[in-house]
Design a protein around this motif. Structure first.
Motif, PDB file in Angstrom:
ATOM      1  N   ARG A   2       0.832  -1.208   0.000  1.00 22.46           N
ATOM      2  CA  ARG A   2       0.000   0.000   0.000  1.00 22.46           C
ATOM      3  C   ARG A   2       0.864   1.254   0.000  1.00 22.46           C
ATOM      4  NH1 ARG A   2      -3.769   0.831   5.137  1.00 22.46           N
ATOM      5  NH2 ARG A   2      -1.675   1.008   6.053  1.00 22.46           N
ATOM      6  N   ALA A   3       1.913   1.253   0.833  1.00 24.93           N
ATOM      7  CA  ALA A   3       2.799   2.416   0.908  1.00 24.93           C
ATOM      8  C   ALA A   3       3.517   2.664  -0.407  1.00 24.93           C
ATOM      9  CB  ALA A   3       3.808   2.229   2.039  1.00 24.93           C
ATOM     10  N   PHE A   4       3.790   1.598  -1.165  1.00 19.60           N
ATOM     11  CA  PHE A   4       4.461   1.733  -2.456  1.00 19.60           C
ATOM     12  C   PHE A   4       3.478   2.062  -3.579  1.00 19.60           C
ATOM     13  CE2 PHE A   4       8.129   0.481  -0.335  1.00 19.60           C
ATOM     14  CZ  PHE A   4       9.222   0.347  -1.172  1.00 19.60           C
ATOM     15  N   GLY A   5       2.210   2.164  -3.257  1.00 21.55           N
ATOM     16  CA  GLY A   5       1.226   2.648  -4.221  1.00 21.55           C
ATOM     17  C   GLY A   5       0.293   1.629  -4.821  1.00 21.55           C
ATOM     18  N   ALA A   6       0.360   0.366  -4.402  1.00 23.09           N
ATOM     19  CA  ALA A   6      -0.551  -0.647  -4.970  1.00 23.09           C
ATOM     20  C   ALA A   6      -1.995  -0.240  -4.724  1.00 23.09           C
ATOM     21  CB  ALA A   6      -0.275  -2.008  -4.344  1.00 23.09           C
ATOM     22  N   SER A   7      -2.815  -0.382  -5.747  1.00 22.29           N
ATOM     23  CA  SER A   7      -4.223   0.014  -5.627  1.00 22.29           C
ATOM     24  C   SER A   7      -5.133  -1.174  -5.356  1.00 22.29           C
ATOM     25  CB  SER A   7      -4.679   0.720  -6.909  1.00 22.29           C
ATOM     26  OG  SER A   7      -4.503  -0.114  -8.034  1.00 22.29           O
ATOM     27  N   ARG A   8      -4.663  -2.376  -5.673  1.00 22.75           N
ATOM     28  CA  ARG A   8      -5.430  -3.584  -5.398  1.00 22.75           C
ATOM     29  C   ARG A   8      -4.528  -4.565  -4.657  1.00 22.75           C
ATOM     30  NH1 ARG A   8      -7.588  -8.400  -9.299  1.00 22.75           N
ATOM     31  NH2 ARG A   8      -9.223  -9.190  -7.921  1.00 22.75           N
ATOM     32  N   ILE A   9      -4.908  -4.881  -3.420  1.00 21.54           N
ATOM     33  CA  ILE A   9      -4.102  -5.767  -2.572  1.00 21.54           C
ATOM     34  C   ILE A   9      -5.017  -6.876  -2.067  1.00 21.54           C
ATOM     35  CG2 ILE A   9      -2.629  -5.922  -0.527  1.00 21.54           C
ATOM     36  CD1 ILE A   9      -2.254  -2.821  -0.830  1.00 21.54           C
ATOM     37  N   VAL A  10      -4.865  -8.050  -2.661  1.00 21.74           N
ATOM     38  CA  VAL A  10      -5.703  -9.203  -2.310  1.00 21.74           C
ATOM     39  C   VAL A  10      -4.898 -10.114  -1.385  1.00 21.74           C
ATOM     40  CG1 VAL A  10      -7.093 -11.113  -3.182  1.00 21.74           C
ATOM     41  CG2 VAL A  10      -6.764  -9.059  -4.597  1.00 21.74           C
ATOM     42  N   VAL A  11      -5.439 -10.432  -0.221  1.00 21.42           N
ATOM     43  CA  VAL A  11      -4.764 -11.303   0.730  1.00 21.42           C
ATOM     44  C   VAL A  11      -5.587 -12.573   0.906  1.00 21.42           C
ATOM     45  CG1 VAL A  11      -3.949 -11.583   3.110  1.00 21.42           C
ATOM     46  CG2 VAL A  11      -3.655  -9.385   1.931  1.00 21.42           C
ATOM     47  N   SER A  12      -4.934 -13.715   0.770  1.00 21.91           N
ATOM     48  CA  SER A  12      -5.626 -14.993   0.966  1.00 21.91           C
ATOM     49  C   SER A  12      -5.110 -15.661   2.233  1.00 21.91           C
ATOM     50  CB  SER A  12      -5.401 -15.922  -0.237  1.00 21.91           C
ATOM     51  OG  SER A  12      -4.055 -16.346  -0.304  1.00 21.91           O
ATOM     52  N   ASP A  13      -6.017 -16.301   2.947  1.00 26.18           N
ATOM     53  CA  ASP A  13      -5.640 -17.041   4.163  1.00 26.18           C
ATOM     54  C   ASP A  13      -6.766 -18.006   4.490  1.00 26.18           C
ATOM     55  OD1 ASP A  13      -3.378 -16.559   6.522  1.00 26.18           O
ATOM     56  OD2 ASP A  13      -5.218 -17.503   7.260  1.00 26.18           O
ATOM     57  N   LEU A  14      -6.413 -19.119   5.109  1.00 28.33           N
ATOM     58  CA  LEU A  14      -7.407 -20.127   5.473  1.00 28.33           C
ATOM     59  C   LEU A  14      -8.227 -19.733   6.686  1.00 28.33           C
ATOM     60  CD1 LEU A  14      -5.145 -23.308   5.107  1.00 28.33           C
ATOM     61  CD2 LEU A  14      -6.919 -22.551   3.511  1.00 28.33           C
ATOM     62  N   VAL A  15      -7.691 -18.833   7.532  1.00 32.21           N
ATOM     63  CA  VAL A  15      -8.326 -18.496   8.809  1.00 32.21           C
ATOM     64  C   VAL A  15      -9.113 -17.200   8.677  1.00 32.21           C
ATOM     65  CG1 VAL A  15      -7.931 -18.034  11.255  1.00 32.21           C
ATOM     66  CG2 VAL A  15      -6.460 -19.662  10.035  1.00 32.21           C
ATOM     67  N   ALA A  16     -10.408 -17.274   8.979  1.00 32.27           N
ATOM     68  CA  ALA A  16     -11.281 -16.113   8.819  1.00 32.27           C
ATOM     69  C   ALA A  16     -10.823 -14.918   9.649  1.00 32.27           C
ATOM     70  CB  ALA A  16     -12.722 -16.498   9.195  1.00 32.27           C
ATOM     71  N   GLU A  17     -10.381 -15.182  10.883  1.00 32.27           N
ATOM     72  CA  GLU A  17      -9.947 -14.098  11.756  1.00 32.27           C
ATOM     73  C   GLU A  17      -8.751 -13.359  11.172  1.00 32.27           C
ATOM     74  OE1 GLU A  17      -9.009 -13.392  16.531  1.00 32.27           O
ATOM     75  OE2 GLU A  17      -9.273 -15.411  15.717  1.00 32.27           O
ATOM     76  N   ARG A  18      -7.852 -14.109  10.569  1.00 35.56           N
ATOM     77  CA  ARG A  18      -6.686 -13.473   9.964  1.00 35.56           C
ATOM     78  C   ARG A  18      -7.071 -12.701   8.708  1.00 35.56           C
ATOM     79  NH1 ARG A  18      -1.642 -17.790  10.494  1.00 35.56           N
ATOM     80  NH2 ARG A  18      -1.493 -17.702  12.784  1.00 35.56           N
ATOM     81  N   ARG A  19      -8.009 -13.231   7.929  1.00 31.17           N
ATOM     82  CA  ARG A  19      -8.466 -12.497   6.742  1.00 31.17           C
ATOM     83  C   ARG A  19      -9.084 -11.171   7.152  1.00 31.17           C
ATOM     84  NH1 ARG A  19     -10.542 -17.610   5.346  1.00 31.17           N
ATOM     85  NH2 ARG A  19     -12.690 -16.916   5.721  1.00 31.17           N
TER      86      ARG A  19
END
Length: 347
Positions: free
Chosen positions: A193-210
């Motif tokens: 985000r700090a480097f300017g990305a406009s779309r950052i998709v994060v995947s994880d198996l754990v709902a709390e972490r997502r």
């Protein structure tokens, strides 16, 4: 010049797999060019946990007592010959490595790849779960008063994130998929985000972490057991793996579009099956990172300016007698970053 320091210090020592003790050890004397740092805060890294539980990471094997901890900040209390005495009293974040400065990699500016590197908490080099450490003065980076000791310690994992997004080629407007919403994953999201990305998709198996990733830079989160990242979110400009999971690595690479990049950060299997046809046909660059070079000034700037929040990552605080609890805190899904305070955990 020096401030008054004791002759001995308390040190947490890993004797063997899941075998910790606290020892009384001499306080080191700074060599020429070094500073002596009174340690304020030390972040717990996944590598510390791995050495604690398994006694090795790849070719690095714990064969004798080892002091863990390499994410640290503190105060300069003494300097060696050749170091400006005015540094005594300075708040610093420590870049925990000692390259040789003379080999081909060092001279090329890639000192992280120095074959003679002495890195904190990597066998047989002791780390920072202790009260005092020495480091070359140029690797003790001055902390602004607005940056806490906790954030100063966590500049080390932020440096990993900065190295990753640099390798991924993140620029304003980029899209990136990050696999894993643990500490490194969410730090990579903040760095992207700090480097300017406009779309950052994060995947994880754990709902709390997502859910938590959305607070740390992610614009979208996905459950990889429900969403097929190879088809449902494609294409992205870059993929950063912070999980080490073979399936996540393979699928993440397949999500990268033409001329994109995949950066492997997570500790995973030593060998994996990769989608070679996709890599070749789309000219995807696949690379890894090994630590970092010249990242602390950028990391300090990002935190001091408020573009990256490291203080909010801290979910557990422990004293030197509680290192075992700190190392085992990762079993709690609510835990993100634990910090050890060699001088005693704050109230």
């Amino acid at each position: 010049m020096t401030t008054e320091t004791p002759d001995h210090q308390r040190t947490s020592v890993l004797l063997g797999t899941q075998d910790l003790t606290v020892e009384d050890r001499p306080v080191p004397t700074p060599d020429p060019g070094d500073v002596l740092v009174r340690v304020a805060a030390v972040g717990v890294c996944g590598s510390d946990v791995h050495y604690y539980r398994h006694g090795r990471i790849g070719d690095f094997v714990v064969e004798e007592p080892l002091v863990l901890g390499h994410e640290l900040s503190g105060t300069v209390v003494a300097v060696g010959a050749g170091v400006d005495e005015s540094r005594v009293g300075e708040r610093v974040a420590v870049e925990p490595q000692r390259p040789c400065h003379r080999c081909a990699q060092c001279l090329a500016g890639r000192y992280n790849l120095c074959p003679h590197m002495r890195f904190y908490a990597t066998p047989p080099i002791d780390g920072a779960f202790t009260e005092y450490v020495t480091i070359e003065s140029e690797f003790a980076h001055t902390l602004p008063d607005t940056v806490s000791f906790e954030a100063g310690a966590l500049l080390e994992p932020l440096s990993v994130g900065i190295a990753a997004v640099r390798k991924a080629g993140i620029v304003p407007g980029s899209s990136v998929l990050i696999a894993g919403a643990g500490p490194i994953g969410v730090i990579c999201a903040q760095a992207a985000r700090a480097f300017g990305a406009s779309r950052i998709v994060v995947s994880d198996l754990v709902a709390e972490r997502r859910e938590r990733a959305l607070s740390f830079g992610a614009t979208e989160v996905v459950d990889p057991t429900v969403v097929d990242v190879t088809s449902d979110i494609v294409p992205v400009d870059a993929f950063i793996d912070a999980s080490g999971a073979p399936r996540a690595v393979s699928d993440g690479i397949k999500a990268v579009g033409p001329a994109g990049a995949a950066v492997l950060v997570g500790l995973g299997n030593s060998e994996m099956t990769l989608p070679v046809e996709h890599i070749q046909n789309l000219e995807v660059t696949v690379t890894g990172i090994f630590r970092y070079t010249n990242t602390w000034p950028v990391a300090i700037g990002l935190v001091a300016s408020g573009q990256v929040d490291l203080d909010s990552l801290v979910t557990g605080r422990y004293g030197l007698d509680e290192v075992r609890e700190a190392l085992e805190s990762d079993t709690d899904p609510a835990s993100l970053k634990s910090v050890v305070y060699p001088g005693g955990a704050p109230a």
